[in-house]
Design a protein around this motif. Structure first.
Motif, PDB file in Angstrom:
ATOM      1  N   VAL A 143      38.073 -86.355  54.864  1.00 13.48           N
ATOM      2  CA  VAL A 143      38.295 -86.923  56.315  1.00 13.48           C
ATOM      3  C   VAL A 143      38.318 -87.855  56.751  1.00 13.48           C
ATOM      4  O   VAL A 143      39.190 -88.691  57.525  1.00 13.48           O
ATOM      5  N   GLY A 144      37.529 -88.948  56.686  1.00 11.99           N
ATOM      6  CA  GLY A 144      37.362 -90.353  56.382  1.00 11.99           C
ATOM      7  C   GLY A 144      39.441 -90.860  56.159  1.00 11.99           C
ATOM      8  O   GLY A 144      40.201 -91.934  57.096  1.00 11.99           O
ATOM      9  N   LEU A 145      39.276 -90.338  54.758  1.00  8.89           N
ATOM     10  CA  LEU A 145      41.420 -90.882  54.796  1.00  8.89           C
ATOM     11  C   LEU A 145      42.474 -90.437  55.196  1.00  8.89           C
ATOM     12  O   LEU A 145      43.709 -91.027  55.869  1.00  8.89           O
ATOM     13  N   LEU A 188      38.369 -90.011  60.800  1.00 11.67           N
ATOM     14  CA  LEU A 188      37.100 -89.075  61.914  1.00 11.67           C
ATOM     15  C   LEU A 188      35.579 -89.541  61.288  1.00 11.67           C
ATOM     16  O   LEU A 188      35.660 -89.719  60.228  1.00 11.67           O
ATOM     17  N   PRO A 189      34.966 -90.327  62.584  1.00  9.93           N
ATOM     18  CA  PRO A 189      33.590 -90.107  62.135  1.00  9.93           C
ATOM     19  C   PRO A 189      33.251 -88.861  61.410  1.00  9.93           C
ATOM     20  O   PRO A 189      33.144 -88.137  62.047  1.00  9.93           O
ATOM     21  N   VAL A 190      32.213 -89.546  60.366  1.00  8.22           N
ATOM     22  CA  VAL A 190      31.521 -88.014  59.576  1.00  8.22           C
ATOM     23  C   VAL A 190      30.314 -88.353  60.123  1.00  8.22           C
ATOM     24  O   VAL A 190      29.512 -89.324  59.377  1.00  8.22           O
ATOM     25  N   ILE A 191      29.705 -87.365  59.589  1.00  9.69           N
ATOM     26  CA  ILE A 191      28.022 -87.454  60.025  1.00  9.69           C
ATOM     27  C   ILE A 191      27.487 -86.460  59.244  1.00  9.69           C
ATOM     28  O   ILE A 191      28.080 -85.236  58.952  1.00  9.69           O
ATOM     29  N   MET A 192      26.577 -87.662  58.105  1.00 12.07           N
ATOM     30  CA  MET A 192      25.979 -86.442  56.844  1.00 12.07           C
ATOM     31  C   MET A 192      25.064 -86.135  57.733  1.00 12.07           C
ATOM     32  O   MET A 192      24.115 -86.516  58.114  1.00 12.07           O
ATOM     33  N   MET A 193      24.577 -84.442  56.990  1.00 12.15           N
ATOM     34  CA  MET A 193      22.750 -84.127  56.992  1.00 12.15           C
ATOM     35  C   MET A 193      22.423 -83.674  55.573  1.00 12.15           C
ATOM     36  O   MET A 193      23.185 -83.290  55.117  1.00 12.15           O
TER      37      MET A 193
END
Lengths: 150, 583
Positions: free
Chosen positions: B86-88, B92-97
Motif C-alpha cells: 500500500v505504501g509503495l 496511503l498512510p497505513v495503521i497496523m493493529m
C-alpha cells in the motif's frame, strides 16, 4: 416497578461480571457504541464472537490432537482467538490465551493442553453468564445509556 | 468517489468527518466493531476481511481512500506485506493493529512504513485521531514537493534558450525558496483551522529538471546504486544550490520509482511495454505506451499503478482533460498522487479518452510518479474538490480561463510564475473544454492564484515559439492573480517546457484549437496529439519523475481555504493541476 427491578438486576449482574474479572473495559466500549442505529450492537458483536471462537476452539482441538504438536500453528490460532476475545473484553479468557501462547513458545505440549482446558472452561462460563445477562437485559428493556460499573 | 457526492458527502461536515478509511481484518468481530467506531467518528468506512481483497479495492480506486487500517496477522497475506504494498503503490498512510504489542512487532511495523501501530482492544478515541496521519503525510508531501521544486532552472534555461530570465529566475527561485519557507513557517503558526492553510504551500520547491535529474542519475550510477547515499550524490553532482535534503528526498523517490518500475514491468508487460529509460528518447516508448493505454480507456481501475497513484489527480472534471492530466501527472507513483487522485472528481467524470491518456502515463509514470505522487497528494487533499473543476471550466471558455483557475495556486515569485504560466497554458490547452459543473466551483477558486504568472511567464513562453503565442492571453490572465502562486507550478513548467519546445507548440496549438472548439480530447487525432503531448511530458516524467513532483506541488493545501470540506477532495485538485502541467 418490575422494570426497575429488572434494570437493577441487569446492573448488578454487569457489575459482578466486571468485579469477577470476566469482562473488561472493552465491553463498556461496545455498549457505548450501541445506539439507535444499532440497538442490539453488543449482542450482535457477542454473537459474532461466539461464531469465531467456536471455530477457533475446534481448530485448536484438532491441532492439539495431532502428533507431533505443531506449536507454530497453535500459536497462530491462539493469537487469533486472543484477538477475537479482546473484541468483547473477555478478560479471563484472554489471560488464559496468553498463558497458552507462552507454553507454545516454550514448546510445552502438556502445558498447552492444560491451559487449553482451562481456557475452554473460562470461555464456557463467560458464555453462560453473558447469555443470562442478555436475557435479563432484554427483559429490562432498553437502557438509555451504557453505565459503567463502579 | 463520485463527484456528485461532493455536495452531499459527510465531508462537508466539520473536518475530519468524511475521512475515507479502509479497514482490513480477518477477525469479523473486530471488523464490525471498528466499522461502528469509525462511523461514529463520522468517517466513511469500507471493510475487508482479506488483504488481497483490500489491495484489489485500493487498486481499483486509488483515490477512494485516505487511510488504511490493517491487522498484522491475516491468513492470505502478511499484514506487513500489505503495508508495504500500500505504501509503495498507493502511498496511503497505513495503521497496523494487533493484539500483540511486542516491541519487535511494533518495530517491524514501523520499519515497513506503518504510520501507527494500535493495540487491540482498540478504543474509539484512538480511532478518532487517525486523521492526523493523513494530514501529516500530506504536509510532508507538500514539503517534499516544495523542496524539490521551486528551483530548478536548468529546465528553464533550456526552455528559454538563453533568455535573460533564466538567470534571474534562478536567483529568484533561490530567494523565493528562502522567503517562502519563512513565510510558510509564519503562516503555519497562525493557522489552525483549515488544513489548507496549514500546509506548507508556500515553500519554494526544487525543480528537478531534466538536466538535474540526469546529473543525479549519473551520480547514482557512478557511485553504484547499492552504495548510494545523498551526501555522495550531492558531492558528485556538484550543484551548488542543491542541498543534501533535496537529494535525499529525490533519491527516495527515485528508489520507489525504480521499484515500481520493477513491478510494473512484471505486471504490465502487455500494456506499456515502455521501458522507463532515463533518456528522453523514450518518446517512442512512451508513445507506444500511450497508445496502448488508450485502448484501455475507461479503465481507471485497471492499473493500480497508474491511476490510483497519482496521476489520477488529473482527473479533472473535464473528461478528456482529466485524462490528459492524469497521464501526465504520472500517477503511477502511488504515493502522493494517490492522494490527489482520490480527490479527483469522480473518475466517472472522465471520459474514456481521458483514461486512455491517463493510462499511458500512469504506467510510465508510475515510477516517475513516485516523485510526483508524493507531492501531489498533499495538495490535493486539502482542497479541493473544486480545484480541478475550476480549471476545467475555464478551459471551456478559453485557455486563458484555465489559467485563471490555476491561479488558485499560490504563486511564489516570478520564477514560479513563469513556470506556472507555461504549465497552465499548456494545461489549458490540454484540458478538455467540456467542463462539468464541478469545474465551475473550482473556477471560482482558481482565480487568485495566478497573479504571479504573468510577466515572467511571457518570456519563457515566447521561447517556446508558437505555443507561446497561443498563450498570450493566458499569460495575461495569469497576471491577474496574485502572487502567491505555487511554486509547484513553476517547477512543472520548467520541466515541461524543456521537453516540449516545438513539439509542444504544435501540440498545444492543436489542443488549444480543439479545446476551444469544445472538442473532447478524446477525439482520435486529438488523442494522439495529446498522447504525444503527454508523451513529451511523460518522457520527462519518466526520466525524471520530476514532473510528477512538480505537479504535486500544486496541491498545496494552501490553495483552498476550504480545506475541511475539500480535504478529501484534494485529489481532484491535484489531478487538475497536474494535467495542467502536462505541458
Amino acid at each position: 416497578m418490575d422494570k426497575i427491578n429488572s434494570r437493577r438486576q441487569v446492573a448488578a449482574m454487569k457489575q459482578s461480571l466486571f468485579d469477577q474479572g470476566y469482562l473488561d473495559e472493552q465491553f463498556i466500549q461496545l455498549e457505548e457504541l450501541q445506539d439507535d442505529a444499532n440497538p442490539n450492537f453488543v449482542e450482535e458483536i457477542v454473537t459474532l464472537y461466539y461464531r469465531d471462537s467456536s471455530r477457533l476452539i475446534s481448530n485448536l482441538d484438532h491441532t492439539l490432537e495431532r502428533n507431533p504438536v505443531d506449536f507454530n500453528k497453535l500459536d497462530t490460532i491462539m493469537h487469533q482467538f486472543k484477538g477475537s476475545s479482546s473484541s468483547i473484553g473477555a478478560k479471563k479468557v484472554k489471560a488464559e490465551c496468553t498463558l497458552f501462547m507462552e507454553y507454545c513458545r516454550a514448546r510445552n505440549g502438556e502445558g498447552c493442553r492444560r491451559s487449553f482446558q482451562q481456557m475452554k472452561k473460562e470461555y464456557a462460563t463467560l458464555r453462560k453468564k453473558l447469555e443470562t445477562y442478555f436475557h435479563l437485559a432484554r427483559q429490562a428493556g432498553p437502557v438509555e445509556t451504557a453505565f459503567r460499573p463502579k | 468517489m463520485d463527484n456528485g457526492c461532493f455536495s452531499s458527502s459527510p465531508r462537508h461536515d466539520a473536518f475530519p468527518a468524511g475521512l475515507r478509511v479502509l479497514v482490513v481484518d480477518d477477525d469479523l468481530t473486530w471488523l464490525r466493531i471498528l466499522e461502528k467506531m469509525l462511523k461514529k467518528c463520522l468517517y466513511e468506512v469500507t471493510t475487508c476481511c482479506l488483504a488481497t481483497e483490500a489491495l484489489k479495492k485500493l487498486r481499483e480506486r486509488k483515490e477512494a481512500y485516505d487511510i488504511v487500517i490493517s491487522d498484522v496477522n491475516m491468513p492470505d497475506m502478511d499484514g506487513f506485506k500489505l503495508l508495504e504494498q500500500v505504501g509503495l503503490e498507493m502511498d496511503l498512510p497505513v495503521i497496523m493493529m494487533s493484539v500483540d504489542g511486542e516491541t519487535s512487532r511494533v518495530m517491524k511495523g514501523v520499519q515497513h512504513g506503518a504510520c501507527d501501530y494500535l493495540l487491540k482492544p482498540i478504543r474509539m478515541k484512538e480511532l478518532r485521531n487517525i486523521w492526523q496521519h493523513v494530514f501529516r503525510k500530506r504536509m510532508h508531501e507538500a514539503r517534499d514537493f516544495e523542496s524539490h521544486e521551486g528551483f530548478d532552472f536548468e529546465g528553464i534555461h533550456l526552455m528559454r534558450n538563453g533568455s535573460d530570465h533564466s538567470d534571474d529566475g534562478n536567483l529568484f527561485a533561490v530567494e523565493e525558496t528562502t522567503s517562502i519557507k519563512k513565510r510558510k513557517d509564519a503562516d503555519n503558526k497562525h493557522d489552525d483551522k483549515e488544513f489548507g492553510d496549514h500546509f506548507p504551500t508556500k515553500k519554494a520547491r526544487v525543480v528537478w529538471s531534466v538536466d538535474l535529474h540526469q546529473k543525479f542519475v549519473k551520480a547514482v550510477n557512478q557511485i553504484g546504486f547499492d552504495k548510494v547515499g545523498p551526501k555522495k550524490i550531492l558531492d558528485l553532482m556538484n550543484v551548488p544550490w542543491l542541498t543534501r535534503e533535496n537529494v535525499a528526498s529525490h533519491l527516495q523517490k527515485y528508489r520507489l520509482y525504480l521499484s515500481r518500475l520493477q513491478k510494473e514491468n512484471d505486471q504490465k508487460s502487455s500494456s506499456s511495454g515502455i521501458k522507463h529509460s532515463d533518456s528522453p528518447s523514450k518518446d517512442l516508448g512512451s508513445f507506444s505506451f500511450l497508445n496502448t493505454a488508450n485502448k484501455q480507456q475507461n479503465d481507471i481501475a485497471t492499473d493500480s499503478f497508474s491511476y490510483s497513484d497519482g496521476t489520477l489527480l488529473i482527473q479533472m472534471d473535464a473528461t478528456s482533460y482529466e485524462g490528459d492530466l492524469k497521464g501526465i501527472v504520472s500517477e503511477p507513483t502511488t504515493e502522493k498522487i494517490r492522494a490527489s487522485t482520490s480527490e479527483i472528481p469522480d473518475p466517472k467524470v472522465q471520459k474514456s479518452s481521458q483514461k486512455s491518456l491517463n493510462k499511458p502515463f500512469t504506467s510510465v509514470e508510475s515510477s516517475e510518479a513516485n516523485h510526483a505522487v508524493f507531492d501531489c497528494t498533499i495538495p490535493t487533499e486539502y482542497s479541493w474538490s473544486e480545484f480541478p473543476k475550476g480549471p476545467l471550466k475555464e478551459e471551456q471558455k478559453t485557455p486563458v480561463q484555465l489559467e485563471d483557475s490555476l491561479c488558485q495556486l499560490p504563486l511564489h515569485g516570478t520564477q514560479h510564475h513563469i513556470q506556472i504560466d507555461q504549465s497552465q497554458s499548456i494545461a489549458s490547452i490540454n484540458s478538455n473544454p467540456s467542463i462539468t459543473e464541478e469545474e465551475v466551483a473550482a473556477k471560482l477558486e482558481t482565480k487568485p492564484l495566478y497573479a504571479g504568472y504573468e510577466s515572467d511567464y511571457v518570456n519563457p513562453v515566447s521561447s517556446i515559439g508558437s505555443a507561446v503565442e497561443a498563450f498570450p492571453s493566458q499569460s495575461k490572465s495569469l497576471m491577474v492573480s496574485d502572487q502567491s502562486s505555487e511554486p509547484t507550478f513553476t517547477s512543472n513548467l520548467s520541466l515541461k517546457t524543456q521537453g516540449f519546445n516545438l513539439d509542444c507548440i504544435s501540440d498545444l496549438d492543436f489542443y488549444q484549437r480543439n479545446l476551444l472548439l469544445g472538442g473532447e480530447v478524446a477525439s482520435a487525432p486529438l488523442d494522439e496529439d495529446l498522447n504525444f503531448f503527454l508523451l513529451q511530458s511523460e518522457c520527462y516524467n519518466m526520466n525524471f519523475g520530476l514532473q510528477n513532483i512538480d505537479m504535486s506541488e500544486y496541491y498545496d493545501p494552501r490553495l483552498t481555504a476550504e480545506v475541511p470540506s475539500h480535504f478529501y477532495d484534494s485529489a481532484d485538485y491535484s489531478s487538475v493541476d497536474q494535467s495542467l502541467f502536462i505541458a
